[in-house]
Design an enzyme around this catalytic site. Structure first.
Site, PDB file in Angstrom:
ATOM      1  N   ASP A 316       0.879  -1.314  -0.018  1.00 17.48           N
ATOM      2  CA  ASP A 316      -0.054   0.048   0.066  1.00 17.48           C
ATOM      3  C   ASP A 316       0.841   1.171  -0.026  1.00 17.48           C
ATOM      4  OD1 ASP A 316      -2.371   1.552   0.755  1.00 17.48           O
ATOM      5  OD2 ASP A 316      -1.527   1.717   2.570  1.00 17.48           O
ATOM      6  N   ASP A 514      -1.237  -0.473   5.987  1.00 16.26           N
ATOM      7  CA  ASP A 514      -1.133   0.081   7.369  1.00 16.26           C
ATOM      8  C   ASP A 514      -2.734  -0.338   8.056  1.00 16.26           C
ATOM      9  OD1 ASP A 514      -2.996   1.353   5.706  1.00 16.26           O
ATOM     10  OD2 ASP A 514      -1.944   3.571   6.398  1.00 16.26           O
ATOM     11  N   ASP A 518      -7.090  -1.381   3.874  1.00 14.47           N
ATOM     12  CA  ASP A 518      -6.879  -2.487   2.934  1.00 14.47           C
ATOM     13  C   ASP A 518      -6.648  -3.750   3.994  1.00 14.47           C
ATOM     14  OD1 ASP A 518      -4.900  -1.780   4.970  1.00 14.47           O
ATOM     15  OD2 ASP A 518      -3.299  -0.939   3.220  1.00 14.47           O
TER      16      ASP A 518
HETATM   17  P1  ADP Z   1      -3.868   4.353  -0.305  1.00 10.38           P
HETATM   18  O1  ADP Z   1      -4.019   3.347  -1.145  1.00 10.38           O
HETATM   19  O2  ADP Z   1      -2.937   5.129  -0.876  1.00 10.38           O
HETATM   20  O3  ADP Z   1      -3.750   3.943   1.183  1.00 10.38           O
HETATM   21  P2  ADP Z   1      -6.768   4.972   0.116  1.00 10.38           P
HETATM   22  O4  ADP Z   1      -7.266   3.855  -0.798  1.00 10.38           O
HETATM   23  O5  ADP Z   1      -6.772   4.968   1.369  1.00 10.38           O
HETATM   24  O6  ADP Z   1      -5.342   5.277  -0.444  1.00 10.38           O
HETATM   25  O7  ADP Z   1      -7.279   6.399  -0.475  1.00 10.38           O
HETATM   26  C1  ADP Z   1      -7.336   6.877  -1.936  1.00 10.38           C
HETATM   27  C2  ADP Z   1      -7.718   8.091  -2.116  1.00 10.38           C
HETATM   28  O8  ADP Z   1      -9.045   8.250  -1.762  1.00 10.38           O
HETATM   29  C3  ADP Z   1      -6.799   9.153  -1.251  1.00 10.38           C
HETATM   30  O9  ADP Z   1      -5.562   9.360  -1.954  1.00 10.38           O
HETATM   31  C4  ADP Z   1      -7.718  10.363  -1.170  1.00 10.38           C
HETATM   32  O10 ADP Z   1      -7.595  11.079  -2.671  1.00 10.38           O
HETATM   33  C5  ADP Z   1      -8.920   9.583  -1.253  1.00 10.38           C
HETATM   34  N1  ADP Z   1      -9.732   9.724   0.274  1.00 10.38           N
HETATM   35  C6  ADP Z   1      -9.936   8.733   0.886  1.00 10.38           C
HETATM   36  N2  ADP Z   1     -10.372   9.119   2.081  1.00 10.38           N
HETATM   37  C7  ADP Z   1     -10.369  10.433   2.183  1.00 10.38           C
HETATM   38  C8  ADP Z   1     -10.614  11.548   3.167  1.00 10.38           C
HETATM   39  N3  ADP Z   1     -11.072  11.143   4.254  1.00 10.38           N
HETATM   40  N4  ADP Z   1     -10.599  12.797   2.709  1.00 10.38           N
HETATM   41  C9  ADP Z   1     -10.065  12.968   1.654  1.00 10.38           C
HETATM   42  N5  ADP Z   1      -9.592  11.989   0.728  1.00 10.38           N
HETATM   43  C10 ADP Z   1      -9.844  10.979   0.973  1.00 10.38           C
HETATM   44 MG    MG Z   2      -3.408   3.136   2.775  1.00 11.90          MG
END
Ligand code: ADP
Ligand code: MG
Length: 665
Positions: A316, A514, A518
């Site tokens: 991730d 983390d 995921d």
């Molecule tokens: P990663 O795979 O990088 O850990 P996530 O799947 O958790 O990321 O989230 C992907 C994207 O969704 C983030 O990069 C963000 O743009 C958007 N996102 C998710 N949750 C939020 C939130 N609470 N506020 C703003 N953007 C969010």
């Molecule tokens: Mg993440």
């Protein structure tokens, strides 16, 4: 008690040997008799007891039984001294084995002892009283002086300080914490006076969870361990039957009855699988303990063995390869009132668990913004979050979120962010965009090194999977030296689950995350590894392996440890099988004397255990060094505290009302 019995067994053998070598006539016979009787009783009775227990409770014939049969056979043909040698060495090696395994098993429980005896609790009148740590309740507020150990998991209410968390994470670098930060039981407050609100009872603390997890892991059998136990059982029966057959064969080949029995007993000992049975658990227990001390919790030997076979690592991005503690780099408020815009954004994000949300809340706090109420909040994984405030519906999130809301991002003011390579968070009310911020996350310092180390130790494929924009993913991926086809962006949680399955192609995959969004991929992978899992219940639950620290190098070290463990298991099995083959050949064809068979057999067992125990000192972390560091730091800080560095504290302690319980404890 076992020590007494083992000593008595040794004593008996020495008396019997003295009789054999020093005396003659009747005195010789009597002395040998007394010595051998002592050795047989002290060595044989506990073994017999264990054999009975195994038979009754688990319905298995264990090795104790083989040894007793051999000793009785030896006595039956008058070879009592040989029998005494057998029981003595067996008793010695069993005692040693138990001690060694106990050491490996208990290595982690020592953590419990690091919990302080007492804590300084604030009373309702704002005074401070010293109470036994065991009496702290969730919600209590405790005052931590510099040098004090944290008595229970909690959240900092007031004060800033550096904490040494090496007891939990294995990491010797102190970690800076401020109000809102989590602190863990048994870690050390190095400087600053902290007021901490207790959030977890002692039974639910991170340390208690760690010990429970490691204990469970040690009890769960790894596949190879199950195999060696299964094999040991079948094999024990085969050895018993084989020895009877051999007895017949020796007799049939013209030996007298006594020689045949002696030879069969020798063969029985030579063929006993002691070393084979212990070879796997000795290595696995040691490795699990070493890992736990380095802040790496394996949920069992199976995870350890599977990790060794993994040659695809999927990561991730946010909060795993990057720190997740991003900075706000730009703000575009379309309504021209930046303060109101940021305040609304932070108010929505106050309800999100996401790393980005924390960044935005921190920015709002830094600017001293007032947050307002947002209700009916719903998180949309990998997109954003939506709720309602006094003005109506509000949402925050990425382009996917905006698309879902039917909001158009085709505005000149937003172009600056869209062309850049940073994460962008839009704030909107239904289809109207209120503004956007860009957020930049930093790579973990240890990420690139860890990926290189993984590749160096034979990992073929590395993949980065993120829900973030392609532009950000490519920038981070390039900085890590990933190939374009190893980078995957704009994924939903379920896309990660699917891709983990797809890239496997029959090989073993580990997913490192983390725990934010995921859990699915963590569960889907052959080995799910959670980063920075201390204090994160979700991550601890979902993963097969939890890295309590945020040090990526620890991942590479854990992978190395798992490989080292399997190679030590292989060494052990080869050693054990080789020794057994040699001894069996000697016993069957070369008139190998019983004492030599015993020596070879027990020697092999001890060697195998010691070889496994080497893993206990695996340098998966630098805990030992940090222990020493901490001791000196603690002393230094205590001196300073005494010298009056924190008068505030002493005033507080001066008003301490000591409770009667605290004195009696
Ligand atoms: P990663 O795979 O990088 O850990 P996530 O799947 O958790 O990321 O989230 C992907 C994207 O969704 C983030 O990069 C963000 O743009 C958007 N996102 C998710 N949750 C939020 C939130 N609470 N506020 C703003 N953007 C969010
Ligand atoms: Mg993440």
């Amino acid at each position: 008690m076992p020590v007494v019995l083992t000593s008595a067994t040794v004593m008996g053998l020495l008396i019997a040997l003295a009789g054999t070598w020093l005396l003659s006539g009747e005195a010789r016979v009597n002395t040998i008799g007394i010595g051998a009787a002592l050795a047989y009783l002290a060595g044989g009775v506990p073994a017999g007891w264990r054999a009975l227990k195994a038979l009754r409770n688990e319905h298995i014939l264990d090795i104790d039984l083989l040894m007793i049969v051999a000793a009785i056979a030896a006595a039956a043909v008058g070879a009592v001294v040989e029998g005494a040698v057998l029981l003595t060495l067996f008793s010695l090696s069993t005692a040693m084995e138990e001690r060694a395994m106990g050491r490996a098993r208990r290595a982690i429980e020592a953590l419990m002892e690091l919990r302080p005896e007492t804590a300084f609790r604030k009373t309702v009148e704002d005074a401070v009283e010293e109470v036994p740590a065991a009496q702290l309740d969730v919600g209590d507020i405790v005052v931590l002086r510099p040098g004090a150990r944290v008595p229970a998991d909690g959240t900092i209410l007031r004060g800033r300080g550096a904490l040494d968390e090496s007891t939990i994470t294995g990491e010797s670098m102190p970690v800076g914490k401020e109000p809102g930060g989590k602190v863990f039981e048994a870690t050390v407050n190095l400087n600053g006076v902290l007021e901490v609100q207790i959030t977890k009872s002692l039974e639910q603390s991170t340390v208690a969870r760690m010990i429970a997890l490691v204990t469970e892991a040690q009890a769960a059998k790894a596949p190879s361990e199950r195999f060696s136990a299964w094999f040991g059982q079948r094999y024990t029966i085969a050895v018993l039957v084989g020895s009877v057959v051999a007895l017949g064969a020796f007799y049939g080949l013209g030996r007298d009855w006594e020689t045949a029995l002696y030879r069969a007993a020798t063969l029985l000992v030579a063929a006993s699988p002691c070393a084979i049975v212990i070879s796997v658990p000795a290595a696995i227990l040691s490795a699990l303990s070493a890992a736990a001390r380095g802040g790496v919790l394996f949920k069992g030997g199976a995870a350890l063995e599977t990790l060794a076979a993994v040659d695809i690592f999927a990561f991730d991005k946010t909060g795993t390869l990057t720190t997740g503690r991003a900075e706000v780099t730009g703000v575009v408020a379309l309504g021209n009132n930046e303060t109101a815009f940021l305040s609304t954004l932070a108010s929505v994000e106050a309800h999100s668990e996401h790393h980005i949300a924390e960044t935005l809340r921190r920015e709002a706090a830094r600017r001293g913004l007032v947050l307002h109420d947002v209700h009916d909040v719903k998180a949309i994984p990998s997109a954003g979050i939506i709720g309602r405030n006094a003005d109506g519906p509000v949402w925050a999130g990425n382009r996917r979120m905006a698309d879902m809301m039917g909001a158009s991002l085709d505005q000149d003011a937003l172009r600056v962010f869209q062309d850049g390579a940073e994460t962008v968070v839009y704030l909107g009310s239904e289809t109207r965009i209120l503004g956007a911020v860009s957020v930049a996350d930093k790579l973990r310092e240890t990420s690139a090194g860890a990926l290189a180390a993984l590749r160096a130790s034979g990992v073929k494929t590395i993949a980065m999977m993120t829900g973030d924009r392609w532009a950000v993913a490519l920038r981070i991926g390039r900085a890590l030296g990933l190939k374009p086809d190893e980078i995957h962006a704009e994924m939903l949680p379920q896309d990660k689950v699917r891709l983990v399955g797809e890239i496997a192609e029959g090989r073993k995959v580990a997913f490192v995350g983390d725990g934010v969004n995921d859990a699915g991929a963590l569960a889907r992978a052959d080995v799910g590894i959670a980063m920075g899992a201390a204090g994160s219940e979700v991550a601890l639950q979902a993963a097969d392996v939890a890295l309590l620290s945020e040090d990526m190098e620890r991942l590479a070290a854990a992978h190395r440890l798992s490989k080292r463990t399997t190679s030590i298991i292989h060494q052990n099995l080869i050693l054990a099988l080789g020794a057994m083959l040699l001894l069996v050949t000697g016993a069957a064809f070369l008139e190998l004397p019983l004492p030599l068979a015993v020596l070879g057999h027990e020697g092999g067992t001890v060697l195998v255990v010691l070889n496994g125990l080497r893993l206990l000192n695996d340098p998966i972390c630098n805990t030992r060094r940090s222990m020493a560091d901490r001791e000196s730091i603690e002393r230094g800080h205590d001196d300073k505290a005494l010298a009056g560095a924190s008068t505030q504290l002493r005033n507080a302690v001066a008003t301490t009302t000591r409770t009667p319980q605290s004195r009696s404890d």
